[in-house]
Design an enzyme around this catalytic site. Sequence first.
Site, PDB file in Angstrom:
ATOM      1  N   ASP A 307       0.860  -1.174   0.000  1.00 46.87           N
ATOM      2  CA  ASP A 307       0.000   0.000   0.000  1.00 46.87           C
ATOM      3  C   ASP A 307       0.899   1.228   0.000  1.00 46.87           C
ATOM      4  O   ASP A 307       2.003   1.190   0.546  1.00 46.87           O
ATOM      5  CB  ASP A 307      -0.917   0.008   1.228  1.00 46.87           C
ATOM      6  CG  ASP A 307      -2.137   0.895   1.046  1.00 46.87           C
ATOM      7  OD1 ASP A 307      -3.246   0.362   0.866  1.00 46.87           O
ATOM      8  OD2 ASP A 307      -1.979   2.140   1.086  1.00 46.87           O
ATOM      9  N   CYS A 401     -15.133  -1.567  -5.293  1.00 45.66           N
ATOM     10  CA  CYS A 401     -16.427  -1.439  -4.602  1.00 45.66           C
ATOM     11  C   CYS A 401     -17.235  -0.321  -5.255  1.00 45.66           C
ATOM     12  O   CYS A 401     -17.844   0.504  -4.579  1.00 45.66           O
ATOM     13  CB  CYS A 401     -16.229  -1.181  -3.115  1.00 45.66           C
ATOM     14  SG  CYS A 401     -15.203   0.250  -2.710  1.00 45.66           S
TER      15      CYS A 401
END
Length: 474
Positions: A307, A401
């Site tokens: 990340d 999402c």
Amino acid sequence: MNLNAPPRRPDRPRNRSGALNRPGQGGSAEAARLEAEHHPGLPARLAAAAILGDIIGKSHSLEECFSPGAIPARLGGLDARDVALARSIVTVALRRLGTIRAALGELLEKGLPRQVAHLEWTLIAAAAQVLFLDVPDHAAVDLAVRATRLESKTAPFAGLINGVLRNLARGREKILAESDPLDLDTPAWLAARWRKTYGEELARAIAAANRDEPTLDLTVKSDPALWAQRLGGIVLPTGSVRLITHTSIAELDGYADGEWWVQDAAAALPARLLGVGPGVSAADFCAAPGGKAAQLAELGADVTAIDRSAERLKRLAANFQRLKLHADVIVADIVGLKAQPFDAILIDAPCLSTGTIRRHPDIAWTKKPTDIAALVAVQARMLDKAVELVKPRGAIVYCTCSLEPEEGEMQVAALLRRNPDVIRWPIAPAEVGDVAGVINENGELRTLPCHLPAADPRLSGLDGFFAARLSRRG
């Protein structure tokens, strides 16, 4: 009680003539502090109104505003109960913002004067209580009026605020009867998109689902039936455990022992589609806060969690410590990543997140249609990097999402056109619990907030997710 008259108390600050100071005159800060101290619930309402301004007016996120390090800090001095109340007010106001604004617009034909435009946040916070929360009308109105009197600039409008909110309460039944989830409580640009992509019926079902409180789903390490019984929940067809509880997460059985973690049932599906096991090298792109990486680690894979945010990876590390799982953690920009090839790669790409509006209602009002192009470009670069770093015949699962096809179906189709070495590996319905209607004609996963219906809204629905499983030719 005359709500337009300032309350008289011996402990209110007085000026040299002995008259009570009004907020905004000499000693205004002290007057405001005393006013808040002597009216329980007023600090929470003031915080809620200010945070609504930060979110709607300045595009701050809901989570950011309620984080311990929020800037500007609106929650200083509030106890846990007041913070919870402020969050409830803000959340329901965002979830029903269109209905609230339409109703206030009918009662304020000329709008608010420019010099006190920020009173809109006070009105919205109070309207959310009057229309949707279990708060007595008189308390919501009284505290909004008191909040208005705290500034000399807004104090002259206390009567207006009083009248508008009392009329709102009188018209509540009609307002709620005419409230439309798609045409009012969904931004017009999103409503138009969903109608085009999913058709009128599904678009309305998505919008209606977004007005419900979100579900609480857990991914358990083993024996979902046992944990459903112990926690008073149910086991979903997908294997997640769904609860109805208002108990603090950290106080639930099994949390301290690392037996489960919170993860929406739809969000738990993509990691399972990689099919990893012991000894398989798996990379999780954009891994924080770590739910999907934890799934891969629990299956025995050698996980590399990547990340670009060091702060978010600290949260992942803390989660992994509680869960007693291991991952190699790397702070890096995925696009520039240099690494040995992996057997499997999961890409949980940054996206518009419109599939999680039920859980994060601020998204509807902070995102813009112009955001999509930049996100699509980042997603494409991540997909290309995954193809570069996956071994021949290795698996890639790409997910977002988002309900927007540019970030899902169209993104995968574009990859297949530009790279003939990539093939689609269709998902079978049995791999996702045979939930009806979630696999499209190309074998890709597409869950919607209205999927998995139940009689109780607290047990109904899924986050909106897209996932495609791909492979690189050998």
